[in-house]
Write a protein that holds these residues in place. Structure first.
Motif, mmCIF file in Angstrom:
data_model
loop_
_atom_site.group_PDB
_atom_site.id
_atom_site.type_symbol
_atom_site.label_atom_id
_atom_site.label_comp_id
_atom_site.label_asym_id
_atom_site.label_seq_id
_atom_site.Cartn_x
_atom_site.Cartn_y
_atom_site.Cartn_z
ATOM 1 N N LEU A 47 39.617 53.808 30.549
ATOM 2 C CA LEU A 47 38.988 52.502 30.723
ATOM 3 C C LEU A 47 39.605 51.469 29.800
ATOM 4 C CD1 LEU A 47 36.579 50.676 31.719
ATOM 5 C CD2 LEU A 47 35.330 51.533 29.733
ATOM 6 N N PHE A 48 39.846 51.837 28.548
ATOM 7 C CA PHE A 48 40.401 50.896 27.577
ATOM 8 C C PHE A 48 41.798 50.436 27.995
ATOM 9 C CE2 PHE A 48 42.774 50.068 23.623
ATOM 10 C CZ PHE A 48 41.997 49.044 23.109
ATOM 11 N N ILE A 49 42.636 51.380 28.414
ATOM 12 C CA ILE A 49 44.005 51.028 28.812
ATOM 13 C C ILE A 49 43.989 50.131 30.041
ATOM 14 C CG2 ILE A 49 46.204 51.956 29.635
ATOM 15 C CD1 ILE A 49 45.593 54.493 27.998
ATOM 16 N N LEU A 50 43.234 50.515 31.059
ATOM 17 C CA LEU A 50 43.143 49.695 32.267
ATOM 18 C C LEU A 50 42.509 48.345 31.958
ATOM 19 C CD1 LEU A 50 43.367 49.943 35.549
ATOM 20 C CD2 LEU A 50 40.887 50.095 35.376
ATOM 21 N N GLY A 51 41.483 48.346 31.087
ATOM 22 C CA GLY A 51 40.760 47.120 30.788
ATOM 23 C C GLY A 51 41.602 46.076 30.087
ATOM 24 N N ILE A 52 42.606 46.488 29.331
ATOM 25 C CA ILE A 52 43.479 45.513 28.674
ATOM 26 C C ILE A 52 44.172 44.648 29.724
ATOM 27 C CG2 ILE A 52 45.577 45.244 27.291
ATOM 28 C CD1 ILE A 52 44.734 47.738 25.735
ATOM 29 N N GLY A 53 44.715 45.296 30.757
ATOM 30 C CA GLY A 53 45.367 44.525 31.815
ATOM 31 C C GLY A 53 44.387 43.761 32.667
ATOM 32 N N ASN A 54 43.304 44.430 33.038
ATOM 33 C CA ASN A 54 42.313 43.771 33.876
ATOM 34 C C ASN A 54 41.636 42.619 33.142
ATOM 35 O OD1 ASN A 54 41.023 43.927 36.515
ATOM 36 N ND2 ASN A 54 39.149 44.384 35.393
ATOM 37 N N GLY A 55 41.647 42.681 31.794
ATOM 38 C CA GLY A 55 40.999 41.653 30.999
ATOM 39 C C GLY A 55 41.604 40.274 31.159
ATOM 40 N N PHE A 56 42.916 40.212 31.396
ATOM 41 C CA PHE A 56 43.509 38.879 31.545
ATOM 42 C C PHE A 56 44.052 38.602 32.945
ATOM 43 C CE2 PHE A 56 47.277 41.302 30.191
ATOM 44 C CZ PHE A 56 48.323 40.730 30.897
ATOM 45 N N LEU A 57 43.835 39.531 33.883
ATOM 46 C CA LEU A 57 44.355 39.310 35.232
ATOM 47 C C LEU A 57 43.678 38.120 35.910
ATOM 48 C CD1 LEU A 57 46.146 40.117 37.581
ATOM 49 C CD2 LEU A 57 44.410 41.799 38.252
ATOM 50 N N ALA A 58 42.345 38.026 35.803
ATOM 51 C CA ALA A 58 41.645 36.907 36.445
ATOM 52 C C ALA A 58 42.103 35.577 35.859
ATOM 53 C CB ALA A 58 40.135 37.073 36.277
ATOM 54 N N THR A 59 42.261 35.532 34.534
ATOM 55 C CA THR A 59 42.740 34.307 33.888
ATOM 56 C C THR A 59 44.157 33.976 34.342
ATOM 57 O OG1 THR A 59 41.380 34.837 31.962
ATOM 58 C CG2 THR A 59 43.104 33.189 31.666
ATOM 59 N N LEU A 60 45.009 34.984 34.412
ATOM 60 C CA LEU A 60 46.399 34.782 34.840
ATOM 61 C C LEU A 60 46.454 34.200 36.243
ATOM 62 C CD1 LEU A 60 49.497 35.289 34.534
ATOM 63 C CD2 LEU A 60 49.066 37.590 35.465
ATOM 64 N N ILE A 61 45.685 34.760 37.158
ATOM 65 C CA ILE A 61 45.698 34.292 38.543
ATOM 66 C C ILE A 61 45.218 32.844 38.631
ATOM 67 C CG2 ILE A 61 44.593 34.607 40.802
ATOM 68 C CD1 ILE A 61 44.730 37.634 40.222
ATOM 69 N N THR A 62 44.166 32.520 37.887
ATOM 70 C CA THR A 62 43.648 31.151 37.906
ATOM 71 C C THR A 62 44.683 30.158 37.398
ATOM 72 O OG1 THR A 62 41.348 31.862 37.658
ATOM 73 C CG2 THR A 62 41.869 29.621 36.983
ATOM 74 N N VAL A 63 45.328 30.446 36.261
ATOM 75 C CA VAL A 63 46.281 29.482 35.702
ATOM 76 C C VAL A 63 47.536 29.387 36.564
ATOM 77 C CG1 VAL A 63 45.399 29.780 33.355
ATOM 78 C CG2 VAL A 63 47.298 31.197 34.110
ATOM 79 N N ARG A 64 47.935 30.496 37.209
ATOM 80 C CA ARG A 64 49.113 30.441 38.089
ATOM 81 C C ARG A 64 48.817 29.616 39.344
ATOM 82 N NH1 ARG A 64 53.164 34.313 37.067
ATOM 83 N NH2 ARG A 64 53.486 34.193 34.800
ATOM 84 N N LEU A 65 47.660 29.794 39.928
ATOM 85 C CA LEU A 65 47.298 28.999 41.101
ATOM 86 C C LEU A 65 47.207 27.520 40.749
ATOM 87 C CD1 LEU A 65 44.562 31.307 42.686
ATOM 88 C CD2 LEU A 65 46.782 30.758 43.699
ATOM 89 N N ASP A 66 46.642 27.219 39.591
ATOM 90 C CA ASP A 66 46.536 25.824 39.169
ATOM 91 C C ASP A 66 47.915 25.230 38.907
ATOM 92 O OD1 ASP A 66 45.074 23.448 38.247
ATOM 93 O OD2 ASP A 66 45.800 24.018 36.261
ATOM 94 N N ALA A 67 48.792 25.998 38.256
ATOM 95 C CA ALA A 67 50.150 25.509 37.986
ATOM 96 C C ALA A 67 50.919 25.251 39.276
ATOM 97 C CB ALA A 67 50.901 26.517 37.118
ATOM 98 N N ALA A 68 50.574 25.982 40.337
ATOM 99 C CA ALA A 68 51.234 25.780 41.631
ATOM 100 C C ALA A 68 50.638 24.618 42.416
ATOM 101 C CB ALA A 68 51.149 27.055 42.463
ATOM 102 N N GLY A 69 49.627 23.945 41.868
ATOM 103 C CA GLY A 69 49.052 22.774 42.511
ATOM 104 C C GLY A 69 47.907 23.053 43.459
#
Length: 457
Positions: free
Chosen positions: A16-38
């Motif tokens: 859980l800890f290993i998976l959670g590190i990546g999953n912890g910032f995936l939602a943030t990453l997707i939001t900022v990438r979509l916003d950067a794409a306009g």
């Protein structure tokens, strides 16, 4: 906690800890990438909602798959699917393809949580569930904080690097589970109380669970959008989101202890009023970086504490025989709120601007405040039946982790104070129905509908 119990719980918690590190910032990453794409806030909200739709669907149906193939193979399958969906998002950009991938990813992610939570549930007796839940909570929140802090680091490596890192972490999380003995614990098929029964039993618990799902989902999916649009870099967005999760981790317990010593309805009223004030401060105060950091830390503590206090309040009213099904039903209500939230709040941000996020937060919190105050005037809360338990499970099977020995005993002692026969069905637990063993290992038994429930008025 015995060494044997810790050894059995260590592998799933490490995964859980290993998976959670990546999953912890995936939602943030997707939001900022979509916003950067306009892309508009509405499109970002729609894509974000896909993940929560997947979570809700998986929470309802993944237990059937787990019962058939066993824990270890199920974990490997779900974690591999998480890795594939993330890597595909790194290969190409298309919002509607990302919607489909996020839906599949949410379904697979809750499958991972189901394996971990059901394993922990049967790893020890009821009297040690509180300690197991504490370890689970620490692993989940600590991974989330670390993941958010890694957002800026991985983003500086290149456009695809964050997706590659998340995919690798999802794949690595399989190793701890693959190296443990091939013996899987038995799980039960979940049968949560239906919404109309929950509303009759605990209207406050239902609204608290629904509202918590809405504000927490908005914090994960739309708060990064707000932060980026007020001029923060990707690294700063990750740091601010880490503060939100850190606030959730550090403030949940003191708020819970407060609710043990006072009327839990008053605590819910206090949390709601506090969130109204935080939202007003975000809207009208001149925000320096130190002030914004403090406000987001406090916001995390407030919005993440709403659900566990609401569940604890509901448990104060429920008879012992309905505690598990009530907890599972409230989790489903929470999932519905999380699914609706990005779809409802993102159009507000499109219409009135980025501040629409905190107008929505403030408006929802005001509704909670008024409702909880009205319910307290109609039906004052009972005394707490057991100490507060931090509630972080993501699945119906894991929801049973919060039903500790103290809670059951407290419910039994207080049942005679109030007639709940019209609000909650009588629960009868029949003998398990044992089917054929799973293919993975002869030690894994297949349980079909372990908890047979009959309802009579």
């Amino acid at each position: 906690m015995s060494r044997q119990l810790l050894a059995m719980a260590l592998a799933p918690l490490l995964g859980l800890f290993i998976l959670g590190i990546g999953n912890g910032f995936l939602a943030t990453l997707i939001t900022v990438r979509l916003d950067a794409a306009g892309e508009s806030a509405t499109v970002i909200g729609i894509v974000s909602s896909a993940y929560f739709i997947g979570l809700a669907l998986g929470a309802m149906f993944n237990d059937r798959l787990l019962l058939r193939i066993g824990h270890i193979r199920a974990y490997g399958s779900f974690a591999s699917l998480v890795a594939v969906t993330v890597l595909l998002q790194g290969l190409f950009f298309d919002p509607w393809a990302w919607f489909a991938l996020r839906l599949i990813g949410g379904w697979a992610t809750v499958g991972v949580y189901l394996v971990i939570e059901s394993w922990l549930l049967t790893a020890g007796e009821q009297k040690v569930r509180g300690r197991l839940l504490a370890l689970y909570m620490i692993s989940l929140y600590a991974a989330g904080v670390i993941g958010q802090l890694l957002l800026g680091v991985t983003n500086a490596m290149g456009v695809t690097a964050p997706f590659m890192v998340i995919g690798m972490l999802a794949s690595l999380s399989v190793l701890p589970m693959a190296m443990i003995p091939r013996v899987s614990p038995l799980i039960e098929h979940a049968e949560p109380l239906p919404p109309y029964r929950l509303i009759m039993l605990t209207p406050t618990g239902v609204l608290g669970s629904l509202g918590s799902g809405m504000v927490v989902a908005a914090a994960y999916s739309l708060l990064p959008l707000y932060l980026q649009r007020i001029g923060m870099s990707v690294n700063q967005v990750g740091q601010m989101m880490a503060l939100v999760i850190l606030g959730a981790m550090l403030l949940q317990y003191p708020i819970g202890r407060w609710s043990d010593r006072h009327d839990r309805q008053m605590v819910l009223i206090g949390i709601s009023g506090f969130c109204v004030l935080i939202s007003a401060a975000m809207l009208w105060l001149p925000l320096s970086m130190p002030l914004l950091s403090v406000l987001l830390f406090l916001l995390g503590g407030g919005v993440f504490a709403l659900y566990p206090v609401a569940v604890s309040h509901a448990a104060d009213r429920a008879p012992a025989g309905a505690l598990v099904r009530m907890s599972q039903g409230l989790l489903l209500i929470n999932s519905i709120g999380a699914t609706l939230s990005p779809l409802m709040i993102s159009p507000v941000m499109t219409a009135v601007g980025d501040a629409g996020l905190f107008w929505s937060f403030g408006g929802l919190s005001l509704i909670f405040l008024l409702f909880f105050s009205w319910r307290r005037s109609v039906r004052p809360a009972p005394l707490p039946v057991a100490p507060f338990t931090a509630t972080t499970p993501m699945t119906a099977a894991g929801a049973e982790l919060v039903i500790t020995e103290e809670l059951v005993q407290g419910a039994l002692e207080h049942e005679h104070l109030e007639d709940l026969s019209e609000a909650v069905p009588d629960v009868e637990v029949a003998e398990p129905v044992v089917g054929p063993p799973a293919e993975e290992d002869n030690h894994i038994a297949y349980y079909d509908d372990v908890e047979q429930v009959s309802v009579r008025k």
